[in-house]
Structure formats: C-alpha cells, structure tokens
Write a protein that holds these residues in place. Structure first.
Motif, PDB file in Angstrom:
ATOM      1  N   TYR A   1     -26.623   3.644  40.956  1.00  0.00           N
ATOM      2  CA  TYR A   1     -25.329   3.067  41.137  1.00  0.00           C
ATOM      3  C   TYR A   1     -25.364   2.772  42.284  1.00  0.00           C
ATOM      4  CZ  TYR A   1     -24.178   4.787  36.494  1.00  0.00           C
ATOM      5  OH  TYR A   1     -24.452   4.753  35.055  1.00  0.00           O
ATOM      6  N   PHE A   2     -24.602   1.600  42.406  1.00  0.00           N
ATOM      7  CA  PHE A   2     -24.362   0.708  43.850  1.00  0.00           C
ATOM      8  C   PHE A   2     -22.927   0.578  44.326  1.00  0.00           C
ATOM      9  CE2 PHE A   2     -27.976  -0.711  41.301  1.00  0.00           C
ATOM     10  CZ  PHE A   2     -28.916  -0.849  42.150  1.00  0.00           C
ATOM     11  N   LEU A   3     -22.639   1.373  45.497  1.00  0.00           N
ATOM     12  CA  LEU A   3     -21.249   1.616  45.876  1.00  0.00           C
ATOM     13  C   LEU A   3     -20.868   0.144  46.603  1.00  0.00           C
ATOM     14  CD1 LEU A   3     -19.275   3.982  45.683  1.00  0.00           C
ATOM     15  CD2 LEU A   3     -21.646   4.305  45.065  1.00  0.00           C
ATOM     16  N   THR A   4     -19.942  -0.284  46.197  1.00  0.00           N
ATOM     17  CA  THR A   4     -19.561  -1.823  47.029  1.00  0.00           C
ATOM     18  C   THR A   4     -17.872  -1.746  46.712  1.00  0.00           C
ATOM     19  OG1 THR A   4     -19.406  -4.218  46.986  1.00  0.00           O
ATOM     20  CG2 THR A   4     -19.933  -2.787  44.790  1.00  0.00           C
TER      21      THR A   4
ATOM     22  N   GLN B   1     -16.181  -3.516  39.863  1.00  0.00           N
ATOM     23  CA  GLN B   1     -15.434  -3.885  38.884  1.00  0.00           C
ATOM     24  C   GLN B   1     -14.688  -2.302  38.499  1.00  0.00           C
ATOM     25  OE1 GLN B   1     -13.766  -6.738  37.954  1.00  0.00           O
ATOM     26  NE2 GLN B   1     -15.049  -7.270  39.868  1.00  0.00           N
ATOM     27  N   LYS B   2     -15.795  -1.184  38.605  1.00  0.00           N
ATOM     28  CA  LYS B   2     -15.259   0.015  38.025  1.00  0.00           C
ATOM     29  C   LYS B   2     -15.210   1.086  39.068  1.00  0.00           C
ATOM     30  CE  LYS B   2     -18.887   0.614  35.267  1.00  0.00           C
ATOM     31  NZ  LYS B   2     -19.800   1.082  34.180  1.00  0.00           N
ATOM     32  N   SER B   3     -14.295   2.014  39.090  1.00  0.00           N
ATOM     33  CA  SER B   3     -14.121   2.930  40.023  1.00  0.00           C
ATOM     34  C   SER B   3     -15.376   4.090  39.785  1.00  0.00           C
ATOM     35  CB  SER B   3     -13.109   3.788  39.996  1.00  0.00           C
ATOM     36  OG  SER B   3     -12.779   4.890  40.484  1.00  0.00           O
TER      37      SER B   3
ATOM     38  N   ARG C   1     -17.044   1.394  42.857  1.00  0.00           N
ATOM     39  CA  ARG C   1     -16.227   1.203  44.037  1.00  0.00           C
ATOM     40  C   ARG C   1     -15.463   2.270  43.990  1.00  0.00           C
ATOM     41  NH1 ARG C   1     -11.131   0.446  42.069  1.00  0.00           N
ATOM     42  NH2 ARG C   1     -10.920  -0.782  40.075  1.00  0.00           N
ATOM     43  N   ILE C   2     -14.760   2.671  45.328  1.00  0.00           N
ATOM     44  CA  ILE C   2     -13.657   3.792  45.650  1.00  0.00           C
ATOM     45  C   ILE C   2     -12.509   3.022  45.891  1.00  0.00           C
ATOM     46  CG2 ILE C   2     -13.078   5.496  47.201  1.00  0.00           C
ATOM     47  CD1 ILE C   2     -16.076   5.879  48.064  1.00  0.00           C
ATOM     48  N   PRO C   3     -11.562   3.228  44.828  1.00  0.00           N
ATOM     49  CA  PRO C   3     -10.153   2.639  45.200  1.00  0.00           C
ATOM     50  C   PRO C   3      -9.615   2.770  46.422  1.00  0.00           C
ATOM     51  CG  PRO C   3     -10.207   3.948  43.120  1.00  0.00           C
ATOM     52  CD  PRO C   3     -11.642   4.437  43.700  1.00  0.00           C
TER      53      PRO C   3
ATOM     54  N   ASP D   1      -5.944  -4.708  51.336  1.00  0.00           N
ATOM     55  CA  ASP D   1      -6.113  -5.404  52.683  1.00  0.00           C
ATOM     56  C   ASP D   1      -6.921  -4.519  53.625  1.00  0.00           C
ATOM     57  OD1 ASP D   1      -4.289  -3.352  52.939  1.00  0.00           O
ATOM     58  OD2 ASP D   1      -2.925  -4.295  54.055  1.00  0.00           O
ATOM     59  N   LEU D   2      -7.516  -3.545  53.186  1.00  0.00           N
ATOM     60  CA  LEU D   2      -8.567  -2.911  54.207  1.00  0.00           C
ATOM     61  C   LEU D   2      -9.981  -3.357  53.704  1.00  0.00           C
ATOM     62  CD1 LEU D   2      -6.928   0.690  54.360  1.00  0.00           C
ATOM     63  CD2 LEU D   2      -6.866  -1.409  56.038  1.00  0.00           C
ATOM     64  N   ARG D   3     -11.043  -3.362  54.846  1.00  0.00           N
ATOM     65  CA  ARG D   3     -12.420  -3.706  54.483  1.00  0.00           C
ATOM     66  C   ARG D   3     -13.125  -2.426  53.759  1.00  0.00           C
ATOM     67  NH1 ARG D   3     -13.835  -4.563  59.478  1.00  0.00           N
ATOM     68  NH2 ARG D   3     -14.932  -2.900  59.804  1.00  0.00           N
ATOM     69  N   SER D   4     -12.905  -1.199  54.283  1.00  0.00           N
ATOM     70  CA  SER D   4     -13.801  -0.194  53.901  1.00  0.00           C
ATOM     71  C   SER D   4     -13.406   0.976  54.340  1.00  0.00           C
ATOM     72  CB  SER D   4     -15.362  -0.372  53.885  1.00  0.00           C
ATOM     73  OG  SER D   4     -15.800  -0.767  55.353  1.00  0.00           O
ATOM     74  N   LEU D   5     -13.973   2.155  53.656  1.00  0.00           N
ATOM     75  CA  LEU D   5     -13.893   3.394  54.215  1.00  0.00           C
ATOM     76  C   LEU D   5     -15.047   3.751  55.101  1.00  0.00           C
ATOM     77  CD1 LEU D   5     -12.975   5.483  50.863  1.00  0.00           C
ATOM     78  CD2 LEU D   5     -11.500   4.827  52.933  1.00  0.00           C
ATOM     79  N   ASN D   6     -14.950   4.832  55.820  1.00  0.00           N
ATOM     80  CA  ASN D   6     -16.234   5.121  56.590  1.00  0.00           C
ATOM     81  C   ASN D   6     -17.225   5.638  55.926  1.00  0.00           C
ATOM     82  OD1 ASN D   6     -17.506   7.986  57.760  1.00  0.00           O
ATOM     83  ND2 ASN D   6     -17.219   6.763  59.321  1.00  0.00           N
ATOM     84  N   LEU D   7     -18.687   5.378  56.119  1.00  0.00           N
ATOM     85  CA  LEU D   7     -19.776   5.550  55.225  1.00  0.00           C
ATOM     86  C   LEU D   7     -19.854   7.178  54.875  1.00  0.00           C
ATOM     87  CD1 LEU D   7     -22.322   4.494  53.684  1.00  0.00           C
ATOM     88  CD2 LEU D   7     -23.381   4.516  55.892  1.00  0.00           C
ATOM     89  N   SER D   8     -19.729   7.941  55.927  1.00  0.00           N
ATOM     90  CA  SER D   8     -20.053   9.320  55.562  1.00  0.00           C
ATOM     91  C   SER D   8     -18.952  10.033  54.719  1.00  0.00           C
ATOM     92  CB  SER D   8     -20.124  10.061  56.932  1.00  0.00           C
ATOM     93  OG  SER D   8     -18.968  10.114  57.759  1.00  0.00           O
TER      94      SER D   8
END
Length: 170
Positions: free
Chosen positions: A79-82, A86-88, A125-127, A131-138
C-alpha cells in the motif's frame, strides 16, 4: 500480521529515528530505500530513536527499483501512502494479510507519481483538511501502523493495563 514500513528516500533524520522507535515498539520491520537525506549514524537519528536501534529489524535498499525488484507489488500486499489516494487507510481490511508493506515517500515530495499511477488501487490516504499539504511523516507512519495493529488485535502486544496490574498487584 507482519508489518513492513518502507521509507522511500527519507530526508529528515529525526523523522526516521522516530519511525524506528515506532517500529521497535510494534515489532514492525523498517525498510530504508536510498538515497537517504542523511547518514544513518547521524546524531539526530540516533537521538530520535533513543536506545531502540538494536531492537529494530532494518533492511536497507540501494534504490526504489532495487526494492521493487526484491518485493514486487504484484506479489506482495503493498500500500502506497499519498495525499492523492482515493481511499482512506481505514477502508482497507488489512486483517486478512499475513504480511503487509506500507510505503511512505520523502518528506518534501512524497512517493514518485509514476509509482502511484502504477498502483492506483492500493494508493491510500490519511484524511485531512484540503488546504494542507501533508502530515508529519513520523506521525503518518504511527497512524497507519496502529490501524493495522488494531485490525490484527494488536498482534498480542502487551497492554499497559496488564503491566500495571502485575506491577501493582491490582
């Protein structure tokens, strides 16, 4: 369930150290895909991982193509986190897997777009707010690893309440 956390070209040593600590605590295997944005022996990586480095099963890979050759997505539960998925991550039933790989991209760019396009069905993805780019990787790794563990009844990890009951004779 055996969880394989795959960091593709991580750039920030503190994130990798924190992720190594999460992997140690959850008995997950950590795969580091080069090039890394730091030296694995750097002080910041060691500090973030504290004294857990000897408790982490780490496998290093020379490149993303080398990793994918050894562990082809078509033959592994990958599984590829991005943020573009399309799916959570909560929509996937991971409990049916004996072995699962979760891939995370570098902090500044994520996973390569071509890799995501080749694996759209398993891009998750993580919902979060649009308007935010991403969460912290860890943080992202911890969120997904613990969801996999929850689905596997925590792989019989020791629960704190058991420890407290034994320690204090409760």
């Amino acid at each position: 369930m055996k969880i394989n956390v795959v960091l593709v070209e991580p750039e920030i040593p503190q994130n990798t150290g924190n992720i190594a600590r999460t992997c140690a605590a959850t008995d997950s295997k950590l795969h580091l895909v080069h090039p890394l944005g730091f030296d694995i022996s750097e002080k910041q990586v060691k500090r973030a991982g504290l004294d857990y480095w000897d408790k982490v099963d780490i496998e290093e890979h020379a490149s993303l193509p080398a990793f994918l050759e050894k562990y082809p997505p078509s033959e592994n539960n990958m599984y590829f986190l991005t943020t573009k998925g399309q799916k959570s991550y909560t929509e996937v039933d991971f409990s049916k897997f004996e072995n699962v790989f979760i891939l995370f991209g570098k902090e500044t760019k994520g996973l390569p777009e071509e890799l995501l396009l080749d694996n759209l069905e398993t891009a998750i993805r993580i919902p979060m707010k649009k308007d935010l780019r991403s969460l912290n990787l860890s943080n992202s790794v911890a969120i997904v690893v613990y969801e996999l563990l929850r689905q596997a009844n925590f792989n019989e990890l020791e629960e704190t309440s058991i420890y407290l009951n034994e320690k204090y004779d409760l």
